[in-house]
Design an enzyme around this catalytic site. Structure first.
Site, PDB file in Angstrom:
ATOM      1  N   SER A  60     -30.908  -0.180 -26.338  1.00 25.87           N
ATOM      2  CA  SER A  60     -31.289   1.183 -26.012  1.00 25.87           C
ATOM      3  C   SER A  60     -31.982   1.844 -27.206  1.00 25.87           C
ATOM      4  O   SER A  60     -32.962   1.322 -27.725  1.00 25.87           O
ATOM      5  CB  SER A  60     -30.045   1.963 -25.549  1.00 25.87           C
ATOM      6  OG  SER A  60     -30.406   3.124 -24.860  1.00 25.87           O
ATOM      7  N   ASP A 174     -31.648  -0.028 -18.993  1.00 25.36           N
ATOM      8  CA  ASP A 174     -30.904   0.141 -20.241  1.00 25.36           C
ATOM      9  C   ASP A 174     -29.924  -0.997 -20.542  1.00 25.36           C
ATOM     10  O   ASP A 174     -29.052  -1.313 -19.741  1.00 25.36           O
ATOM     11  CB  ASP A 174     -30.127   1.463 -20.167  1.00 25.36           C
ATOM     12  CG  ASP A 174     -29.765   2.001 -21.536  1.00 25.36           C
ATOM     13  OD1 ASP A 174     -29.431   1.206 -22.416  1.00 25.36           O
ATOM     14  OD2 ASP A 174     -29.827   3.236 -21.713  1.00 25.36           O
TER      15      ASP A 174
END
Length: 339
Positions: A60, A174
């Site tokens: 991320s 993500d």
């Protein structure tokens, strides 16, 4: 590019006696949205200590900072983050009323491309990988080659916020969903000693990512309206959309999207704890920043300082596990890279 400090193979770190091979060091940068800017300060402090990383892995926001570091663009990223205001942050958010997320991500991608466009992971001077999650299957995907920009964008595509990224026939989102602090990836790439930086230890004390985003947009709306900027209407639409989607019901129960976002945070926290327990790093740097919201990207000055502080607190543990370079040499590297 960064001129990373190196030590000759088998050089004795004590200056005499038996020689030994320097073990490969990996730095793992965990997820954390805006808190990811703290990784900038942590890396700067680690380099200043004499840590010479051979491998960098990120999930991320950690993938963004790690990718820039591996490409020798950390000074440029730092300058960019310190220039951000609420208004500038919202200017990078192309709010979408359709598609796979509230934010298309094209404006942010354009800014990243200006600095990193055309760079492939396999051509980086330091080994790098990011972690993403495949939509539909939940498979953990390690992005170890191909365009650096795509690997970074796929890793931070927060569900419901950023649109998923297409990669080799797959839709990716993500990486924090499956591996928020990917220590195992660094070890698989050859790291013998691993320093991991966790920014999400207290994420559940802050509230949901959606609540943070709604709060940020409403604050930015007020700021832009006061300035008379033409983007005020767009901000109003964005804030209105969030209020409708995430508002509490008549009974006071949280809205469905808020519940889903909270479930994401809880899941991420439990997965992170489980994976770190099963495959702990040699050094775990925990930066606690519950007072900073997940979308407060304009607070880079504070976040970078917090990252440095967290790394400094771990110096004794780092010295115990990692062969450090001479401090003067490492500090010279930082000054040259920042210049």
């Amino acid at each position: 590019m960064f001129g990373y400090p190196t030590r000759k193979a088998n050089e004795d770190p004590q200056g005499g006696g038996a020689k030994r091979r320097r073990q490969k060091v990996g730095i793992v940068l965990g997820a954390g949205a805006a808190r990811g800017w703290a990784h900038i300060g942590a890396i700067q402090e680690l380099i200043a200590m004499g840590v010479s990383p051979d491998i960098v892995v990120g999930a991320s926001a950690g993938a963004v900072v790690g990718g820039c570091f591996a490409a020798g663009r950390l000074p440029q990223l730092e300058a960019f983050t310190r220039s951000l205001t609420k208004r500038r942050v919202f200017g990078l958010m192309d709010v979408s009323f359709s598609g796979g997320g509230l934010i298309g991500g094209n404006r942010l991608r354009t800014r990243l491309t200006e600095s990193l466009g055309g760079i492939d992971i396999e051509d980086l001077p330091i080994r790098f990988a990011s972690v993403a999650t495949e939509v539909g299957t939940g498979h953990e995907i390690w992005l170890k080659n191909g365009p650096l920009i795509d690997a970074m964008c796929a890793s931070y595509a927060l569900p419901g916020i950023f649109e998923p990224v297409r990669w080799g026939g797959r839709w990716l989102m993500d990486g924090a969903l499956v591996n928020p602090v990917p220590v195992n990836v660094a070890r698989a790439l050859g790291a013998e000693k691993v320093i991991a930086i966790n920014l999400s230890a207290d994420v559940l004390t802050r509230g949901t990512a959606i609540q943070d985003l709604q709060h940020f947009i409403e604050e930015a709306q007020t700021e832009v309206a006061a300035s008379g900027a033409r983007t005020g209407g767009i901000l109003s639409r964005g804030a209105g959309l969030l209020r409708r989607q995430f508002a509490s019901g008549a009974s006071g129960a949280p809205g469905i999207a808020s519940v889903m976002a909270d479930a994401f945070n809880i899941t991420q926290d439990r997965i992170m704890r489980s994976r770190l327990a099963g495959d702990p790093p040699d050094v775990l740097i925990t930066a606690r920043m519950s007072k900073i919201g997940l979308f407060e990207f304009h607070r880079a000055d504070e976040l970078i300082a917090l990252g440095k502080e967290a790394a400094r607190k771990a110096i004794d543990e780092i010295r115990e596990h990692i062969d450090l370079e001479p401090p003067a040499k490492a500090l010279a590297v930082v000054e040259n890279a920042s210049g």
